[in-house]
Motif scaffolding. Structure first.
Motif, PDB file in Angstrom:
ATOM      1  N   ARG A 107       0.838  -1.201   0.000  1.00 37.04           N
ATOM      2  CA  ARG A 107       0.000   0.000   0.000  1.00 37.04           C
ATOM      3  C   ARG A 107       0.877   1.256   0.000  1.00 37.04           C
ATOM      4  O   ARG A 107       0.616   2.208  -0.724  1.00 37.04           O
ATOM      5  CB  ARG A 107      -0.884  -0.003   1.248  1.00 37.04           C
ATOM      6  N   LYS A 108       1.926   1.222   0.820  1.00 34.53           N
ATOM      7  CA  LYS A 108       2.839   2.354   0.858  1.00 34.53           C
ATOM      8  C   LYS A 108       3.471   2.568  -0.510  1.00 34.53           C
ATOM      9  O   LYS A 108       3.655   3.693  -0.970  1.00 34.53           O
ATOM     10  CB  LYS A 108       3.924   2.075   1.906  1.00 34.53           C
ATOM     11  N   MET A 109       3.822   1.446  -1.147  1.00 34.32           N
ATOM     12  CA  MET A 109       4.480   1.555  -2.448  1.00 34.32           C
ATOM     13  C   MET A 109       3.565   2.194  -3.483  1.00 34.32           C
ATOM     14  O   MET A 109       4.025   2.880  -4.384  1.00 34.32           O
ATOM     15  CB  MET A 109       4.908   0.175  -2.924  1.00 34.32           C
ATOM     16  N   ARG A 110       2.255   1.946  -3.362  1.00 26.46           N
ATOM     17  CA  ARG A 110       1.324   2.565  -4.303  1.00 26.46           C
ATOM     18  C   ARG A 110       1.469   4.078  -4.270  1.00 26.46           C
ATOM     19  O   ARG A 110       1.399   4.754  -5.274  1.00 26.46           O
ATOM     20  CB  ARG A 110      -0.106   2.135  -3.965  1.00 26.46           C
ATOM     21  N   TRP A 111       1.677   4.610  -3.057  1.00 22.71           N
ATOM     22  CA  TRP A 111       1.780   6.065  -2.926  1.00 22.71           C
ATOM     23  C   TRP A 111       3.145   6.579  -3.332  1.00 22.71           C
ATOM     24  O   TRP A 111       3.292   7.725  -3.733  1.00 22.71           O
ATOM     25  CB  TRP A 111       1.474   6.470  -1.485  1.00 22.71           C
ATOM     26  N   GLU A 112       4.154   5.753  -3.183  1.00 15.16           N
ATOM     27  CA  GLU A 112       5.506   6.230  -3.488  1.00 15.16           C
ATOM     28  C   GLU A 112       5.850   6.038  -4.960  1.00 15.16           C
ATOM     29  O   GLU A 112       6.407   6.914  -5.602  1.00 15.16           O
ATOM     30  CB  GLU A 112       6.546   5.488  -2.632  1.00 15.16           C
ATOM     31  N   PHE A 113       5.523   4.872  -5.484  1.00 12.51           N
ATOM     32  CA  PHE A 113       5.950   4.555  -6.847  1.00 12.51           C
ATOM     33  C   PHE A 113       4.894   4.942  -7.889  1.00 12.51           C
ATOM     34  O   PHE A 113       5.179   4.997  -9.068  1.00 12.51           O
ATOM     35  CB  PHE A 113       6.213   3.059  -7.004  1.00 12.51           C
ATOM     36  N   GLY A 114       3.655   5.135  -7.469  1.00  8.05           N
ATOM     37  CA  GLY A 114       2.593   5.379  -8.438  1.00  8.05           C
ATOM     38  C   GLY A 114       1.861   4.090  -8.767  1.00  8.05           C
ATOM     39  O   GLY A 114       2.123   3.048  -8.167  1.00  8.05           O
ATOM     40  N   SER A 115       0.953   4.177  -9.701  1.00  7.41           N
ATOM     41  CA  SER A 115       0.057   3.043  -9.927  1.00  7.41           C
ATOM     42  C   SER A 115       0.735   1.842 -10.585  1.00  7.41           C
ATOM     43  O   SER A 115       0.191   0.750 -10.596  1.00  7.41           O
ATOM     44  CB  SER A 115      -1.138   3.485 -10.765  1.00  7.41           C
ATOM     45  N   VAL A 116       1.920   2.047 -11.154  1.00  2.28           N
ATOM     46  CA  VAL A 116       2.637   0.910 -11.738  1.00  2.28           C
ATOM     47  C   VAL A 116       3.886   0.638 -10.905  1.00  2.28           C
ATOM     48  O   VAL A 116       4.734   1.498 -10.754  1.00  2.28           O
ATOM     49  CB  VAL A 116       3.046   1.207 -13.196  1.00  2.28           C
ATOM     50  N   LEU A 117       3.958  -0.572 -10.369  1.00  2.00           N
ATOM     51  CA  LEU A 117       5.113  -0.906  -9.534  1.00  2.00           C
ATOM     52  C   LEU A 117       6.255  -1.402 -10.411  1.00  2.00           C
ATOM     53  O   LEU A 117       6.028  -1.928 -11.500  1.00  2.00           O
ATOM     54  CB  LEU A 117       4.726  -1.987  -8.530  1.00  2.00           C
ATOM     55  N   PRO A 118       7.499  -1.230  -9.943  1.00  2.75           N
ATOM     56  CA  PRO A 118       8.634  -1.771 -10.698  1.00  2.75           C
ATOM     57  C   PRO A 118       8.492  -3.287 -10.877  1.00  2.75           C
ATOM     58  O   PRO A 118       7.916  -3.955 -10.016  1.00  2.75           O
ATOM     59  CB  PRO A 118       9.844  -1.443  -9.829  1.00  2.75           C
ATOM     60  N   SER A 119       9.053  -3.778 -11.959  1.00  2.03           N
ATOM     61  CA  SER A 119       8.798  -5.185 -12.295  1.00  2.03           C
ATOM     62  C   SER A 119       9.338  -6.144 -11.237  1.00  2.03           C
ATOM     63  O   SER A 119       8.732  -7.165 -10.960  1.00  2.03           O
ATOM     64  CB  SER A 119       9.409  -5.506 -13.648  1.00  2.03           C
ATOM     65  N   ASP A 120      10.478  -5.807 -10.626  1.00  6.05           N
ATOM     66  CA  ASP A 120      11.031  -6.751  -9.646  1.00  6.05           C
ATOM     67  C   ASP A 120      10.158  -6.823  -8.398  1.00  6.05           C
ATOM     68  O   ASP A 120      10.084  -7.857  -7.743  1.00  6.05           O
ATOM     69  CB  ASP A 120      12.481  -6.398  -9.290  1.00  6.05           C
ATOM     70  N   VAL A 121       9.484  -5.719  -8.071  1.00 11.02           N
ATOM     71  CA  VAL A 121       8.562  -5.759  -6.931  1.00 11.02           C
ATOM     72  C   VAL A 121       7.350  -6.615  -7.279  1.00 11.02           C
ATOM     73  O   VAL A 121       6.906  -7.446  -6.498  1.00 11.02           O
ATOM     74  CB  VAL A 121       8.112  -4.334  -6.542  1.00 11.02           C
TER      75      VAL A 121
ATOM     76  N   GLU B  10       2.391  18.629 -13.680  1.00 14.94           N
ATOM     77  CA  GLU B  10       2.644  17.559 -14.637  1.00 14.94           C
ATOM     78  C   GLU B  10       3.872  16.725 -14.279  1.00 14.94           C
ATOM     79  O   GLU B  10       3.936  15.540 -14.578  1.00 14.94           O
ATOM     80  CB  GLU B  10       2.828  18.147 -16.036  1.00 14.94           C
ATOM     81  N   CYS B  11       4.847  17.387 -13.669  1.00 12.57           N
ATOM     82  CA  CYS B  11       6.111  16.658 -13.509  1.00 12.57           C
ATOM     83  C   CYS B  11       6.382  16.213 -12.078  1.00 12.57           C
ATOM     84  O   CYS B  11       7.387  15.591 -11.818  1.00 12.57           O
ATOM     85  CB  CYS B  11       7.270  17.470 -14.052  1.00 12.57           C
ATOM     86  N   GLU B  12       5.451  16.506 -11.153  1.00  5.86           N
ATOM     87  CA  GLU B  12       5.743  16.126  -9.767  1.00  5.86           C
ATOM     88  C   GLU B  12       5.921  14.613  -9.614  1.00  5.86           C
ATOM     89  O   GLU B  12       6.825  14.143  -8.936  1.00  5.86           O
ATOM     90  CB  GLU B  12       4.633  16.621  -8.848  1.00  5.86           C
ATOM     91  N   HIS B  13       5.068  13.869 -10.304  1.00  3.15           N
ATOM     92  CA  HIS B  13       5.187  12.414 -10.231  1.00  3.15           C
ATOM     93  C   HIS B  13       6.535  11.938 -10.726  1.00  3.15           C
ATOM     94  O   HIS B  13       7.168  11.066 -10.136  1.00  3.15           O
ATOM     95  CB  HIS B  13       4.094  11.762 -11.088  1.00  3.15           C
ATOM     96  N   LEU B  14       6.966  12.546 -11.843  1.00  3.11           N
ATOM     97  CA  LEU B  14       8.243  12.110 -12.424  1.00  3.11           C
ATOM     98  C   LEU B  14       9.408  12.436 -11.496  1.00  3.11           C
ATOM     99  O   LEU B  14      10.389  11.699 -11.442  1.00  3.11           O
ATOM    100  CB  LEU B  14       8.436  12.783 -13.785  1.00  3.11           C
ATOM    101  N   ILE B  15       9.270  13.540 -10.755  1.00  3.08           N
ATOM    102  CA  ILE B  15      10.336  13.871  -9.806  1.00  3.08           C
ATOM    103  C   ILE B  15      10.353  12.848  -8.672  1.00  3.08           C
ATOM    104  O   ILE B  15      11.401  12.343  -8.293  1.00  3.08           O
ATOM    105  CB  ILE B  15      10.134  15.284  -9.235  1.00  3.08           C
ATOM    106  N   ARG B  16       9.169  12.553  -8.181  1.00  2.00           N
ATOM    107  CA  ARG B  16       9.117  11.590  -7.071  1.00  2.00           C
ATOM    108  C   ARG B  16       9.603  10.218  -7.484  1.00  2.00           C
ATOM    109  O   ARG B  16      10.127   9.462  -6.689  1.00  2.00           O
ATOM    110  CB  ARG B  16       7.691  11.497  -6.521  1.00  2.00           C
ATOM    111  N   GLN B  17       9.417   9.897  -8.757  1.00  5.07           N
ATOM    112  CA  GLN B  17       9.887   8.596  -9.230  1.00  5.07           C
ATOM    113  C   GLN B  17      11.356   8.609  -9.606  1.00  5.07           C
ATOM    114  O   GLN B  17      11.901   7.621 -10.098  1.00  5.07           O
ATOM    115  CB  GLN B  17       9.056   8.154 -10.428  1.00  5.07           C
TER     116      GLN B  17
END
Lengths: 209, 194
Positions: B86-100, B179-186
């Protein structure tokens, strides 16, 4: 989103990892009753049953369950690190002891011990409080004043809960520093993503070389 | 000792709680369940002649404690993993990294999809026009536009006004903050402040 939550001592949360780990610490027990067919728990004998008078170190969760109320299957003794000898050390100078080595959940486990109705429960409670009071000043001092220093020598002797405190102090110090340098508005990569990257890089290294 | 395997699971969890998800340890969970089943069977077999025999009764209680302990460890393992996801949903966004994603079990993937959907639905219903993105503006916004630099190649990016820009490593852009806040957080863009 409680980033600074320090797990409370006595309050038990069913899913709490620290609580589970702390309740695994060993407590010396003596059996008051015979227990059938569980002799394999005591590795020093080949008996089928656990006999009366068997001395075993049981994890806290089991000891508490077997001791509780009318069951009275075991008698529980105080663990060594909470006995008088150690208590004297803590009272003499709480700052020199390595609480991490004495069981990383010194306070949490100590708080749990109090529920066992040990004869010296009062002294234990007292020593837990005094130890914390004695060490708190140093923890606060270290976490609030060291900005860019290697703190491992300081944090390595801290109990698990003290480490949470220390980290909270460091966080606030860094936050204040960022505010002073007007960096609060800067957007940054989330900590979790950054950690994830670092791990990935470590994992990828052997294949790259 | 009893319930030792379940504790291994908890230890494993404790080691990996920052920034990653350990592989779902199906094998160990099966072993713990087997241990529980074993203890339960032993208790059931002895239960009918335990009356009046204190030693058998004590053994049943001891096993029972172990079953409960195992249960607690297993549930805590699953629960804390869900919290982490659940935490990762907020940190990484709706698509999780493949290894996770690879380390999640099937039910966890299902849970994640549902959580995603519910969160999206909720965010659509609040706010006035067309919902509010709660993962935006984690810090109070000061400017409408921000200067950013690309840390890695990300490909083409279409802005709201229809322009297509190429996010190439080390290129700098002046973009709408929203527009770019998500990209910065990622960690794809870096916010430049002077």
């Amino acid at each position: 989103m409680a980033a600074y939550s320090v797990p409370a001592g006595v309050c038990t949360n069913y899913f709490n990892i620290d609580d589970i780990l702390a309740s695994q610490e060993k407590v010396p027990c003596v059996f008051n009753a015979k227990v059938a067919a569980l002799g394999y728990l005591d590795q020093s004998t080949t008996d089928v049953d656990l006999n009366v008078g068997t001395k075993l170190e049981l994890p806290f969760w089991l000891a508490r369950f077997l001791q509780k109320g009318a069951r009275n299957i075991v008698t529980v003794d105080t663990p060594k690190t909470y006995k008088e000898g150690y208590r004297n050390i803590f009272t003499a100078d709480p700052n020199v002891v390595d609480l991490h080595r004495l069981g990383p959940f010194f306070y949490l486990f100590g708080g749990k011990l109090l529920t066992l109705q040990l004869p010296d429960a009062e002294e234990i409670a007292d020593v837990l409080l005094k130890t914390f009071q004695g060490r708190f000043r140093k923890i606060m001092d270290g976490s609030q004043n060291a900005l860019h220093a290697d703190l491992t020598s300081q944090t390595s002797v801290l109990d698990d809960q003290e480490r949470h405190l220390f980290a909270a102090g460091q966080d606030s110090l860094h936050g204040f520093h960022r505010w002073e340098k007007r960096e609060t508005e800067k957007l940054s990569t989330s900590v979790m993503v950054a950690n994830h990257r670092k791990r990935k890089r470590i994992g990828a290294m052997p294949t790259a070389s | 000792m009893l319930a030792e395997k379940a504790l291994d699971l908890i230890r494993e969890l404790q080691r990996t709680l920052s920034g990653t998800l350990s592989p779902y340890n199906e094998d160990k969970i099966r072993q713990v369940l087997e241990e529980m089943q074993n203890l339960y069977d032993q208790n059931r077999d002895r239960a009918h002649y335990a009356a009046g025999q204190a030693d058998v009764f004590a053994a049943i209680q001891l096993r029972h404690a172990a079953i409960q302990r195992n249960k607690r460890c297993l549930l805590a393992y699953l629960y804390n993993r869900l919290e982490q996801i659940r935490k990762m949903r907020w940190e990484f966004g709706s698509v999780l990294p493949s290894d996770v994603r690879y380390n999640m079990c099937e039910q966890e993937v299902q849970w994640f999809t549902q959580y995603n959907r519910q969160l999206a639905n909720y965010m659509k219903t609040i706010g006035e026009s067309g919902g509010l993105d709660l993962t935006q503006d984690m810090k109070p916004p000061k400017t409408l536009y921000v200067l950013v630099r690309c840390i890695m190649d990300h490909g083409e990016f279409e802005t709201q006004d229809g322009n297509i820009i190429l996010l190439k490593k080390n290129s700098q852009h002046y973009l709408l903050r929203s527009e770019c806040e998500h990209l910065i957080r990622q960690g794809i863009l870096e916010h430049l402040v002077h």
